[in-house]
Design a protein around this motif. Structure first.
Motif, mmCIF file in Angstrom:
data_model
loop_
_atom_site.group_PDB
_atom_site.id
_atom_site.type_symbol
_atom_site.label_atom_id
_atom_site.label_comp_id
_atom_site.label_asym_id
_atom_site.label_seq_id
_atom_site.Cartn_x
_atom_site.Cartn_y
_atom_site.Cartn_z
ATOM 1 N N CYS A 1 0.829 -1.197 0.000
ATOM 2 C CA CYS A 1 0.000 0.000 0.000
ATOM 3 C C CYS A 1 0.869 1.255 0.000
ATOM 4 O O CYS A 1 1.960 1.261 0.556
ATOM 5 C CB CYS A 1 -0.897 0.028 1.233
ATOM 6 S SG CYS A 1 -2.054 -1.345 1.343
ATOM 7 N N SER B 1 0.312 5.525 0.765
ATOM 8 C CA SER B 1 -0.667 6.436 1.353
ATOM 9 C C SER B 1 -0.071 7.830 1.505
ATOM 10 O O SER B 1 1.133 8.033 1.374
ATOM 11 C CB SER B 1 -1.120 5.910 2.720
ATOM 12 O OG SER B 1 -0.033 5.863 3.621
ATOM 13 N N ALA C 1 -5.357 9.060 2.716
ATOM 14 C CA ALA C 1 -5.735 8.441 1.446
ATOM 15 C C ALA C 1 -4.757 7.295 1.214
ATOM 16 O O ALA C 1 -3.571 7.418 1.499
ATOM 17 C CB ALA C 1 -5.664 9.443 0.307
ATOM 18 N N GLU C 2 -5.273 6.184 0.717
ATOM 19 C CA GLU C 2 -4.438 4.992 0.572
ATOM 20 C C GLU C 2 -4.827 4.227 -0.678
ATOM 21 O O GLU C 2 -5.997 4.170 -1.043
ATOM 22 C CB GLU C 2 -4.643 4.109 1.805
ATOM 23 C CG GLU C 2 -3.889 2.811 1.793
ATOM 24 C CD GLU C 2 -4.113 2.031 3.078
ATOM 25 O OE1 GLU C 2 -3.162 1.908 3.855
ATOM 26 O OE2 GLU C 2 -5.252 1.567 3.301
ATOM 27 N N ILE C 3 -3.833 3.637 -1.334
ATOM 28 C CA ILE C 3 -4.083 2.735 -2.451
ATOM 29 C C ILE C 3 -3.286 1.463 -2.193
ATOM 30 O O ILE C 3 -2.109 1.526 -1.810
ATOM 31 C CB ILE C 3 -3.732 3.357 -3.819
ATOM 32 C CG1 ILE C 3 -4.218 2.442 -4.950
ATOM 33 C CG2 ILE C 3 -2.263 3.679 -3.937
ATOM 34 C CD1 ILE C 3 -4.238 3.102 -6.325
ATOM 35 N N ALA D 1 -8.397 1.844 -3.747
ATOM 36 C CA ALA D 1 -8.053 3.173 -3.247
ATOM 37 C C ALA D 1 -9.145 3.622 -2.282
ATOM 38 O O ALA D 1 -10.336 3.473 -2.562
ATOM 39 C CB ALA D 1 -7.926 4.158 -4.389
ATOM 40 N N HIS E 1 -10.294 6.945 0.128
ATOM 41 C CA HIS E 1 -10.099 8.346 0.495
ATOM 42 C C HIS E 1 -11.439 9.013 0.628
ATOM 43 O O HIS E 1 -12.398 8.654 -0.043
ATOM 44 C CB HIS E 1 -9.212 9.088 -0.514
ATOM 45 C CG HIS E 1 -9.678 8.974 -1.943
ATOM 46 N ND1 HIS E 1 -10.582 9.842 -2.495
ATOM 47 C CD2 HIS E 1 -9.373 8.086 -2.907
ATOM 48 C CE1 HIS E 1 -10.815 9.492 -3.759
ATOM 49 N NE2 HIS E 1 -10.084 8.425 -4.029
ATOM 50 N N LYS F 1 1.416 4.867 -6.685
ATOM 51 C CA LYS F 1 1.902 5.898 -5.771
ATOM 52 C C LYS F 1 1.610 7.290 -6.320
ATOM 53 O O LYS F 1 1.171 8.179 -5.585
ATOM 54 C CB LYS F 1 3.395 5.728 -5.524
ATOM 55 C CG LYS F 1 3.933 6.665 -4.487
ATOM 56 C CD LYS F 1 5.346 6.330 -4.108
ATOM 57 C CE LYS F 1 5.780 7.177 -2.924
ATOM 58 N NZ LYS F 1 7.022 6.703 -2.336
ATOM 59 N N TYR G 1 -0.801 8.093 -8.299
ATOM 60 C CA TYR G 1 -2.251 8.281 -8.225
ATOM 61 C C TYR G 1 -2.649 8.801 -6.845
ATOM 62 O O TYR G 1 -3.374 9.792 -6.726
ATOM 63 C CB TYR G 1 -2.973 6.966 -8.524
ATOM 64 C CG TYR G 1 -4.462 7.037 -8.294
ATOM 65 C CD1 TYR G 1 -5.324 7.509 -9.284
ATOM 66 C CD2 TYR G 1 -5.018 6.645 -7.080
ATOM 67 C CE1 TYR G 1 -6.694 7.596 -9.061
ATOM 68 C CE2 TYR G 1 -6.382 6.728 -6.858
ATOM 69 C CZ TYR G 1 -7.216 7.197 -7.849
ATOM 70 O OH TYR G 1 -8.566 7.283 -7.620
ATOM 71 N N ILE G 2 -2.148 8.152 -5.782
ATOM 72 C CA ILE G 2 -2.573 8.553 -4.444
ATOM 73 C C ILE G 2 -1.975 9.901 -4.064
ATOM 74 O O ILE G 2 -2.612 10.691 -3.366
ATOM 75 C CB ILE G 2 -2.282 7.449 -3.398
ATOM 76 C CG1 ILE G 2 -3.276 7.535 -2.245
ATOM 77 C CG2 ILE G 2 -0.860 7.475 -2.907
ATOM 78 C CD1 ILE G 2 -4.701 7.295 -2.607
ATOM 79 N N CYS H 1 -4.126 13.241 -2.924
ATOM 80 C CA CYS H 1 -3.828 14.098 -1.772
ATOM 81 C C CYS H 1 -3.578 15.547 -2.184
ATOM 82 O O CYS H 1 -4.000 16.468 -1.505
ATOM 83 C CB CYS H 1 -2.633 13.554 -0.999
ATOM 84 S SG CYS H 1 -3.096 12.158 0.034
#
Length: 77
Positions: free
Chosen positions: A20, A22, A30-32, A42, A44, A64, A66-67, A71
């Motif tokens: 993961c 985040s 927010a986490e993927i 994902a 959030h 990474k 993307y998340i 944010c």
């Protein structure tokens, strides 16, 4: 001998750990997570989004990236 084969079998059955990435938003995180099967989850803003590797490829982003984008947008940056 059977016991040693069973132990060897069990050690090989250990699944891969979910990876993961985040980042911290103003009021949360927010986490993927890579599900290990070509899909990602994902989370959030109280929502969960399922993505595929093809989705990320179309966006030209890694998980990474993307998340981090989520944010950046979520914090107004």
């Amino acid at each position: 001998m059977i016991a040693s084969i069973a132990l060897i079998g069990c050690s090989n059955d250990d699944g891969a750990k979910i990876k993961c990435d985040s980042c911290v938003l103003g009021d949360g995180k927010a986490e993927i997570c890579d599900n290990g099967d070509g899909t990602f989850t994902a989370k959030h803003g109280g929502e969960t989004v399922e993505l595929t590797q093809e989705d990320l490829d179309a966006l030209e982003l890694t998980a990474k990236e993307y998340i981090l984008l989520v944010c950046a947008v979520g914090t107004g940056i």
